[in-house]
Design a protein around this motif. Structure first.
Motif, PDB file in Angstrom:
ATOM      1  N   GLY A 237       0.988  -0.876  -0.217  1.00 41.98           N
ATOM      2  CA  GLY A 237       0.134   0.232   0.219  1.00 41.98           C
ATOM      3  C   GLY A 237       0.866   1.479  -0.153  1.00 41.98           C
ATOM      4  O   GLY A 237       1.733   1.286   0.355  1.00 41.98           O
ATOM      5  N   ARG A 238       0.134   2.222  -0.446  1.00 42.01           N
ATOM      6  CA  ARG A 238       0.749   3.440  -0.773  1.00 42.01           C
ATOM      7  C   ARG A 238       0.658   4.630   0.763  1.00 42.01           C
ATOM      8  O   ARG A 238      -0.562   5.196   1.255  1.00 42.01           O
ATOM      9  N   THR A 239       1.277   4.715   2.014  1.00 42.76           N
ATOM     10  CA  THR A 239       1.088   5.027   3.065  1.00 42.76           C
ATOM     11  C   THR A 239       0.962   6.367   3.177  1.00 42.76           C
ATOM     12  O   THR A 239       1.914   7.197   2.382  1.00 42.76           O
TER      13      THR A 239
ATOM     14  N   ALA B  29      -2.487  10.469   3.706  1.00 43.51           N
ATOM     15  CA  ALA B  29      -4.464  10.187   3.864  1.00 43.51           C
ATOM     16  C   ALA B  29      -4.634  11.493   3.944  1.00 43.51           C
ATOM     17  O   ALA B  29      -5.988  11.964   3.428  1.00 43.51           O
TER      18      ALA B  29
ATOM     19  N   ARG C  77      -4.583   3.800   2.009  1.00 45.66           N
ATOM     20  CA  ARG C  77      -4.004   3.160   1.706  1.00 45.66           C
ATOM     21  C   ARG C  77      -3.769   2.078   1.072  1.00 45.66           C
ATOM     22  O   ARG C  77      -2.649   1.898   0.002  1.00 45.66           O
TER      23      ARG C  77
ATOM     24  N   SER D   8       3.874   3.584  -4.661  1.00 49.83           N
ATOM     25  CA  SER D   8       3.242   2.008  -4.046  1.00 49.83           C
ATOM     26  C   SER D   8       2.924   1.620  -5.733  1.00 49.83           C
ATOM     27  O   SER D   8       2.181   2.724  -6.834  1.00 49.83           O
TER      28      SER D   8
ATOM     29  N   ASP E 238      -5.455   1.165  -6.803  1.00 50.69           N
ATOM     30  CA  ASP E 238      -6.514   1.487  -5.790  1.00 50.69           C
ATOM     31  C   ASP E 238      -8.074   1.602  -6.673  1.00 50.69           C
ATOM     32  O   ASP E 238      -8.351   2.187  -8.021  1.00 50.69           O
TER      33      ASP E 238
ATOM     34  N   ALA F 269      -8.920  -1.616   2.465  1.00 52.33           N
ATOM     35  CA  ALA F 269      -8.173  -1.138   1.430  1.00 52.33           C
ATOM     36  C   ALA F 269      -8.375   0.232   0.943  1.00 52.33           C
ATOM     37  O   ALA F 269      -7.859   1.434   0.692  1.00 52.33           O
TER      38      ALA F 269
ATOM     39  N   THR G 194     -10.995   8.212   2.241  1.00 49.96           N
ATOM     40  CA  THR G 194     -10.340   9.265   3.662  1.00 49.96           C
ATOM     41  C   THR G 194     -11.547   9.665   4.349  1.00 49.96           C
ATOM     42  O   THR G 194     -10.907  10.321   5.209  1.00 49.96           O
TER      43      THR G 194
END
Length: 287
Positions: free
Chosen positions: A21-23, A26, A32, A131, A135, A250, A254
């Motif tokens: 994931g892409r943290t 947000a 994520r 990432s 999504d 996931a 947001t």
């Protein structure tokens, strides 16, 4: 056929590229995403000698089939399923060497919902915001697999993560989700909170990577006013107007404008990834 890539022969119901994931985005409205069952993704990567965060395939329900253009080590895990190479049975849950041009077929899940396919070197699609994950909500990352698509592979490591007995947890017959109440549990009646804690729900067929939707007794609100949109976290249990809880997974948004009655412990969400429609769901408050 010596280039490091694979061709998609059968994309399946929904197969996507996922990593962890892409943290950290947000605050920009970017969720994520990442593998819904991260433990399974990590383990197939370990078996083929990849770093834990290498990109893998996440299949849904009926698997997929691909044809590598180069020799590659492959491991299939997550939901149990039949695996074949050019029609011959191959091992599930361990590393398998696939020759160039051979057809790797990942069959339908016999239990659970999502299988993970790791390739030596990982899937080398272009990363977006750090990432390679698809999504489905925002559209970031590579598109879901389609027949005829070609995906590049990274350089394969010479090391292997061989293990005698990988600790694959079986999909649960009953999904037990431990929760902490809040931040909007006071928007619900005491009877609704008792219902959440004591009644059984079932996984709805409308569930997806964004949220696990449930069928069961509605939760009655004590406060019926409109709620301004506020931040949402992984595992948040949002309650829309029909009163049936939705567990955010996931690819969740947001922000959201419905009250969050509780939040599921992140450690329990991998089991939610494997819960097929009709699975019994129980919410267990912690403290």
């Amino acid at each position: 056929m010596t280039d490091r890539a694979l061709a998609v022969v059968r994309a399946g119901a929904l197969t996507t590229v996922q990593d962890l994931g892409r943290t950290g985005h947000a605050h920009l409205g970017v969720p994520r995403s990442g593998a819904l069952d991260p433990g399974a993704a990590r383990l197939v990567n370990r078996l083929v000698g990849n770093p834990a965060g290498a990109a893998v395939l996440e299949t849904t329900l009926n698997g997929c089939a691909v044809r590598p253009r180069c020799p590659v080590t492959v491991a299939v895990g997550g939901a149990p399923c039949a695996v074949t190479v050019d029609g011959r049975p191959a091992a599930w849950g361990t590393a398998v060497r696939v020759p160039p041009g051979a057809l790797l077929n990942v069959g339908p899940a016999t239990r659970g919902l999502r299988a993970y396919v790791g390739f030596g070197g990982g899937l080398a699609v272009e990363p977006v915001l750090g990432s390679r994950s698809t999504d489905l909500l925002s559209g970031l990352g590579p598109a879901p697999l389609a027949d005829g698509a070609v995906l590049p592979l990274g350089a394969e490591s010479t090391s292997r993560g061989w293990v005698d007995a990988p600790p694959w947890p079986g999909p649960a017959d009953e999904l037990v989700l431990r929760v902490r109440l809040g931040p909007r549990h006071d928007w619900f009646t005491p009877a609704a909170l008792r219902t959440l804690a004591t009644r059984a729900y079932r996984v709805s067929p409308a569930s997806n990577r964004i949220g696990l939707r449930t069928e069961g007794p509605p939760l009655e609100r004590a406060v019926t006013a409109e709620l301004p949109s506020e931040g949402m976290v992984l595992g948040a249990i949002q309650v829309p107007p029909d009163g049936r809880p939705v567990v955010f997974l996931a690819d969740h948004p947001t922000t959201g404008g419905y009250p969050v009655v509780a939040v599921v412990r992140e450690a329990d969400l991998a089991a939610a990834a494997q819960a097929v429609p009709g699975t019994v769901v129980r919410f267990v408050p912690l403290g």
